[in-house]
Design a protein around this motif. Sequence first.
Motif, short mmCIF file in Angstrom:
data_model
loop_
_atom_site.label_atom_id
_atom_site.label_comp_id
_atom_site.label_asym_id
_atom_site.label_seq_id
_atom_site.Cartn_x
_atom_site.Cartn_y
_atom_site.Cartn_z
N THR A 221 -8.71 -6.44 -11.38
CA THR A 221 -7.53 -6.54 -10.52
C THR A 221 -7.02 -5.17 -10.11
O THR A 221 -6.59 -4.97 -8.97
CB THR A 221 -6.40 -7.34 -11.20
N ASP A 222 -7.07 -4.18 -11.02
CA ASP A 222 -6.65 -2.82 -10.66
C ASP A 222 -7.52 -2.24 -9.57
O ASP A 222 -7.02 -1.63 -8.62
CB ASP A 222 -6.68 -1.90 -11.89
N ALA A 223 -8.83 -2.43 -9.70
CA ALA A 223 -9.75 -1.89 -8.69
C ALA A 223 -9.55 -2.56 -7.34
O ALA A 223 -9.58 -1.91 -6.29
CB ALA A 223 -11.20 -2.07 -9.15
N LEU A 224 -9.31 -3.85 -7.36
CA LEU A 224 -9.09 -4.57 -6.09
C LEU A 224 -7.75 -4.21 -5.46
O LEU A 224 -7.62 -4.14 -4.23
CB LEU A 224 -9.20 -6.08 -6.30
N GLU A 225 -6.73 -3.95 -6.28
CA GLU A 225 -5.43 -3.53 -5.74
C GLU A 225 -5.51 -2.15 -5.09
O GLU A 225 -4.78 -1.87 -4.15
CB GLU A 225 -4.38 -3.51 -6.85
N ARG A 226 -6.40 -1.30 -5.60
CA ARG A 226 -6.59 0.03 -5.00
C ARG A 226 -7.36 -0.05 -3.70
O ARG A 226 -7.51 0.95 -3.01
CB ARG A 226 -7.34 0.95 -5.97
N GLY A 227 -7.87 -1.22 -3.35
CA GLY A 227 -8.61 -1.39 -2.11
C GLY A 227 -10.11 -1.24 -2.28
O GLY A 227 -10.84 -1.18 -1.29
N GLY A 228 -10.59 -1.20 -3.49
CA GLY A 228 -12.03 -1.08 -3.74
C GLY A 228 -12.72 -2.42 -3.54
O GLY A 228 -12.09 -3.47 -3.43
N SER A 229 -14.03 -2.36 -3.51
CA SER A 229 -14.80 -3.60 -3.35
C SER A 229 -15.08 -4.22 -4.72
O SER A 229 -14.91 -3.59 -5.76
CB SER A 229 -16.13 -3.32 -2.64
N VAL A 230 -15.51 -5.45 -4.68
CA VAL A 230 -15.84 -6.16 -5.92
C VAL A 230 -17.01 -5.49 -6.60
O VAL A 230 -17.04 -5.33 -7.82
CB VAL A 230 -16.13 -7.65 -5.63
N ARG A 231 -17.99 -5.03 -5.81
CA ARG A 231 -19.16 -4.36 -6.37
C ARG A 231 -18.76 -3.09 -7.12
O ARG A 231 -19.23 -2.84 -8.23
CB ARG A 231 -20.14 -4.02 -5.25
#
Length: 96
Positions: free
Chosen positions: A73-83
């Motif tokens: 969730t942190d990575a996705l909130e930063r705008g990163g991709s799922v990969r």
Amino acid sequence: MSVLWHRMKAEAIQLRDEKRSKQDAMKSWLCALYLAAALLMLGCTIARCYPDALHAVRVSAGGRAAQAFSALTDALERGGSVREAFADITGNETQD
């Protein structure tokens, strides 16, 4: 007469093979059912005899899952991709 005899014999062999195949399928299902029951009984025995070990497994698995979900969730909130998020969680580099 000989042709008729061979045809009847071939049909009898075919029927016998079909019957065996059905029996083999039933045996494999019974084996799978028996294995599932045995594993269930083993799990119940372990849960009953070793409750502290079961609690430790639950805490460990739950903690790891919570950490992975939080990192995702942190990575996705930063705008990163799922990969990229999974690469960060697992420590594997992405290969493009």
